[in-house]
Enzyme design. Structure first.
Site, mmCIF file in Angstrom:
data_model
loop_
_atom_site.group_PDB
_atom_site.id
_atom_site.type_symbol
_atom_site.label_atom_id
_atom_site.label_comp_id
_atom_site.label_asym_id
_atom_site.label_seq_id
_atom_site.Cartn_x
_atom_site.Cartn_y
_atom_site.Cartn_z
ATOM 1 N N ILE A 143 35.586 -47.346 61.250
ATOM 2 C CA ILE A 143 34.917 -48.712 61.155
ATOM 3 C C ILE A 143 35.140 -49.109 62.656
ATOM 4 C CG2 ILE A 143 34.421 -51.174 59.951
ATOM 5 C CD1 ILE A 143 36.183 -50.059 57.230
ATOM 6 N N THR A 163 38.318 -57.985 58.612
ATOM 7 C CA THR A 163 38.025 -57.015 57.491
ATOM 8 C C THR A 163 38.007 -56.399 56.720
ATOM 9 O OG1 THR A 163 36.779 -56.009 58.551
ATOM 10 C CG2 THR A 163 35.469 -57.565 58.085
ATOM 11 N N ARG A 213 42.586 -55.726 55.705
ATOM 12 C CA ARG A 213 43.142 -55.807 55.230
ATOM 13 C C ARG A 213 44.342 -56.912 54.684
ATOM 14 N NH1 ARG A 213 40.478 -53.289 52.066
ATOM 15 N NH2 ARG A 213 40.663 -51.699 50.898
ATOM 16 N N ASP A 217 37.327 -61.797 55.849
ATOM 17 C CA ASP A 217 36.524 -61.252 54.736
ATOM 18 C C ASP A 217 37.819 -60.668 53.102
ATOM 19 O OD1 ASP A 217 34.792 -60.124 53.144
ATOM 20 O OD2 ASP A 217 35.096 -58.086 53.407
ATOM 21 N N GLU A 235 44.484 -62.487 47.678
ATOM 22 C CA GLU A 235 43.461 -62.347 47.005
ATOM 23 C C GLU A 235 43.413 -61.854 45.683
ATOM 24 O OE1 GLU A 235 41.611 -59.662 50.035
ATOM 25 O OE2 GLU A 235 40.786 -58.672 48.428
ATOM 26 N N HIS A 254 35.900 -60.720 50.276
ATOM 27 C CA HIS A 254 35.794 -58.670 49.911
ATOM 28 C C HIS A 254 34.028 -58.301 49.668
ATOM 29 C CE1 HIS A 254 39.341 -55.828 50.106
ATOM 30 N NE2 HIS A 254 38.062 -55.351 50.222
ATOM 31 N N ALA A 276 32.746 -57.512 52.748
ATOM 32 C CA ALA A 276 32.145 -56.736 53.815
ATOM 33 C C ALA A 276 31.446 -55.295 53.133
ATOM 34 C CB ALA A 276 33.343 -55.918 54.818
ATOM 35 N N PHE A 277 31.817 -54.481 51.819
ATOM 36 C CA PHE A 277 31.158 -53.323 52.475
ATOM 37 C C PHE A 277 29.530 -53.495 51.061
ATOM 38 C CE2 PHE A 277 31.715 -52.699 47.426
ATOM 39 C CZ PHE A 277 32.463 -54.484 46.917
HETATM 40 P P1 NAI Z 1 40.119 -44.746 59.398
HETATM 41 O O1 NAI Z 1 41.001 -44.078 58.934
HETATM 42 O O2 NAI Z 1 39.029 -44.156 60.214
HETATM 43 O O3 NAI Z 1 40.708 -46.065 60.795
HETATM 44 C C1 NAI Z 1 41.326 -46.390 60.878
HETATM 45 C C2 NAI Z 1 43.125 -46.717 61.548
HETATM 46 O O4 NAI Z 1 44.140 -47.190 61.658
HETATM 47 C C3 NAI Z 1 42.497 -45.445 62.478
HETATM 48 O O5 NAI Z 1 42.081 -44.657 63.396
HETATM 49 C C4 NAI Z 1 44.813 -44.650 62.724
HETATM 50 O O6 NAI Z 1 44.753 -43.940 63.378
HETATM 51 C C5 NAI Z 1 44.700 -46.626 62.672
HETATM 52 N N1 NAI Z 1 46.101 -46.577 62.655
HETATM 53 C C6 NAI Z 1 46.437 -46.421 61.351
HETATM 54 N N2 NAI Z 1 47.789 -47.229 61.037
HETATM 55 C C7 NAI Z 1 48.547 -47.363 62.972
HETATM 56 C C8 NAI Z 1 49.336 -48.820 63.250
HETATM 57 N N3 NAI Z 1 50.251 -48.738 62.593
HETATM 58 N N4 NAI Z 1 48.695 -48.686 63.934
HETATM 59 C C9 NAI Z 1 47.923 -48.448 64.677
HETATM 60 N N5 NAI Z 1 46.303 -48.083 64.810
HETATM 61 C C10 NAI Z 1 46.221 -47.580 62.943
HETATM 62 O O7 NAI Z 1 39.985 -46.502 57.879
HETATM 63 P P2 NAI Z 1 37.902 -47.101 58.039
HETATM 64 O O8 NAI Z 1 37.476 -46.318 57.303
HETATM 65 O O9 NAI Z 1 38.202 -47.309 59.653
HETATM 66 O O10 NAI Z 1 38.906 -47.991 57.220
HETATM 67 C C11 NAI Z 1 39.418 -49.186 58.153
HETATM 68 C C12 NAI Z 1 40.346 -50.218 57.154
HETATM 69 O O11 NAI Z 1 39.704 -51.264 56.836
HETATM 70 C C13 NAI Z 1 40.886 -50.075 55.605
HETATM 71 O O12 NAI Z 1 42.063 -48.733 55.391
HETATM 72 C C14 NAI Z 1 40.163 -50.946 54.417
HETATM 73 O O13 NAI Z 1 41.779 -51.465 54.201
HETATM 74 C C15 NAI Z 1 39.926 -51.806 55.229
HETATM 75 N N6 NAI Z 1 38.277 -51.581 54.312
HETATM 76 C C16 NAI Z 1 37.714 -53.069 53.977
HETATM 77 C C17 NAI Z 1 36.605 -52.786 53.616
HETATM 78 C C18 NAI Z 1 36.206 -54.363 52.870
HETATM 79 O O14 NAI Z 1 35.150 -54.403 52.217
HETATM 80 N N7 NAI Z 1 36.134 -55.147 53.709
HETATM 81 C C19 NAI Z 1 36.264 -51.706 52.936
HETATM 82 C C20 NAI Z 1 36.645 -50.297 53.668
HETATM 83 C C21 NAI Z 1 37.914 -50.646 54.244
#
Ligand code: NAI
Length: 335
Positions: A154, A232, A234, A258, A263, A295, A297-298
């Site tokens: 994302i 967006t 958590r 979001d 929540e 919540h 965004a998806f």
């Molecule tokens: P992803 O796994 O592709 O990207 C997460 C990034 O964060 C990775 O590059 C990872 O290396 C980095 N990361 C992990 N721990 C870290 C730390 N301690 N410090 C710095 N960087 C760190 O995941 P994606 O698909 O991009 O989703 C990210 C988050 O978005 C999900 O875990 C979810 O919580 C949230 N999300 C929210 C949605 C919504 O509707 N608001 C829908 C989908 C996801």
């Protein structure tokens, strides 16, 4: 398989039924999974849950006793499932790792534009035929610095979109993505430096013990005066109370979220005829420079289609005695 879908929302049921292709026997309930509602899973082989469901140790133990072998999440994030407990109990868990990073990054962009260009306030005025322009000044995004915290799927799309606006990109991540550096000039830096230099900060990290309350008063004190923060990811990635203080002091210029740390039990339901028992949400809702979405965004057609397809792909794999590459318990066991 007999599958119980917890937290089933009316809008997603048609997508899930279509993707099932009548293979599995589905039951839908609106209730979210908790230690109280877990009894409903008696007699099912698998359950499907979403981000507001809580699969803690006690709930997982009960699921195991009831013979539930599989949990398929209809979300990317899995901070609501005790994965090591699931692994010990031999309950397989899988998520939908990348249903549409565009849906979330585009929503984050929407929040940013609405805040910066005061679109909601402007529209309110126009609805009352008030075309006064005072207090609607924003800034050009062109040439501004955007800090992406968590430049994964994302965060990567957000980088691409912000690059399209002519922004300079800073990234903070535990691993660097060469493509983002080469294609969009992303410069990786420390969290402190990112906060010091960014006009806009967008959060895209998963919620883990390392990212819990990552944005707190110490980091806020490092930020530029008037920074816009978009979350967006958590709710618990930011300390909401500290962010509210930052907004009150004018250190934070605007906030778009979001997700919200409290929540659970509030979002995804209509509370319009009640007084919400959450002071943080009440405070945020009074601020003109805060936009909160519930919540969603998806919530795009593409994302819902992919969520449904991957949910049944995971179930089909397990039903056929095969592994699914989306299995999370396997990741934990491998660490
Ligand atoms: P992803 O796994 O592709 O990207 C997460 C990034 O964060 C990775 O590059 C990872 O290396 C980095 N990361 C992990 N721990 C870290 C730390 N301690 N410090 C710095 N960087 C760190 O995941 P994606 O698909 O991009 O989703 C990210 C988050 O978005 C999900 O875990 C979810 O919580 C949230 N999300 C929210 C949605 C919504 O509707 N608001 C829908 C989908 C996801």
């Amino acid at each position: 398989m007999k599958v119980l879908v917890y937290s089933a929302k009316n809008f997603e049921v048609p997508y899930l039924e279509k993707a099932n292709r009548r293979k599995h026997k589905l039951s839908f309930i609106k209730e979210s999974l908790s230690s109280d509602s877990v009894m409903k899973a008696i007699g099912y082989d698998a359950i499907s849950i979403f981000s507001a469901d809580e699969a803690c140790y006690i709930t997982l133990e009960k699921l195991k006793d009831f013979g539930v072998k599989y949990i398929t999440l209809r979300s990317v994030g899995y901070d609501n499932v005790n994965l090591s407990a699931a692994s010990r109990l031999h309950i397989k868990v899988a998520n939908v790792p990348d249903y549409s990073p565009y849906s979330v990054a585009e929503h984050a962009t929407g929040l940013l534009l609405a805040l910066n260009r005061k679109l909601i306030e402007s529209n309110h005025r126009v609805k009352h035929y008030n075309f006064d322009l005072n207090n609607l000044i924003g800034f050009d995004l062109n040439n501004k610095t955007v800090g992406i915290i968590g430049a994964g799927k994302i965060g990567g799309v957000m980088t691409k979109i912000m690059h399209g606006f002519g922004c300079n990109l800073l990234g903070y991540d535990i691993k660097e993505d060469m493509n983002l550096k080469e294609q969009f000039g992303m410069q990786y830096t420390t969290l402190k430096e990112l906060c010091k230099l960014s006009d806009v900060i967008s959060l895209h990290v998963p919620l883990t013990t390392d990212t819990h309350q990552l944005i707190n008063e110490d980091l806020i004190s490092e930020m530029k005066e008037g920074v816009i923060i978009i979350n967006t990811a958590r709710g618990n990635v930011i300390n909401t109370e500290h962010v509210i203080d930052g907004l009150k002091q004018g250190k934070i210029g605007a906030l778009g979220i979001d997700v919200f740390e409290n929540e659970k039990g509030i979002f995804f339901k209509d509370h319009s005829h009640e007084i919400i028992n959450d002071d943080l949400l009440l405070k945020l809702n009074t601020m003109p420079n805060v936009i909160i979405t519930g919540h969603h965004a998806f919530l795009t057609e593409e994302a819902l289609t992919n969520i449904a397809e991957t949910t049944f792909y995971n179930l089909d794999c397990w039903n056929a005695g095969k592994e699914t590459e989306n299995e999370l318990t396997e990741i934990i066991e491998a660490i």
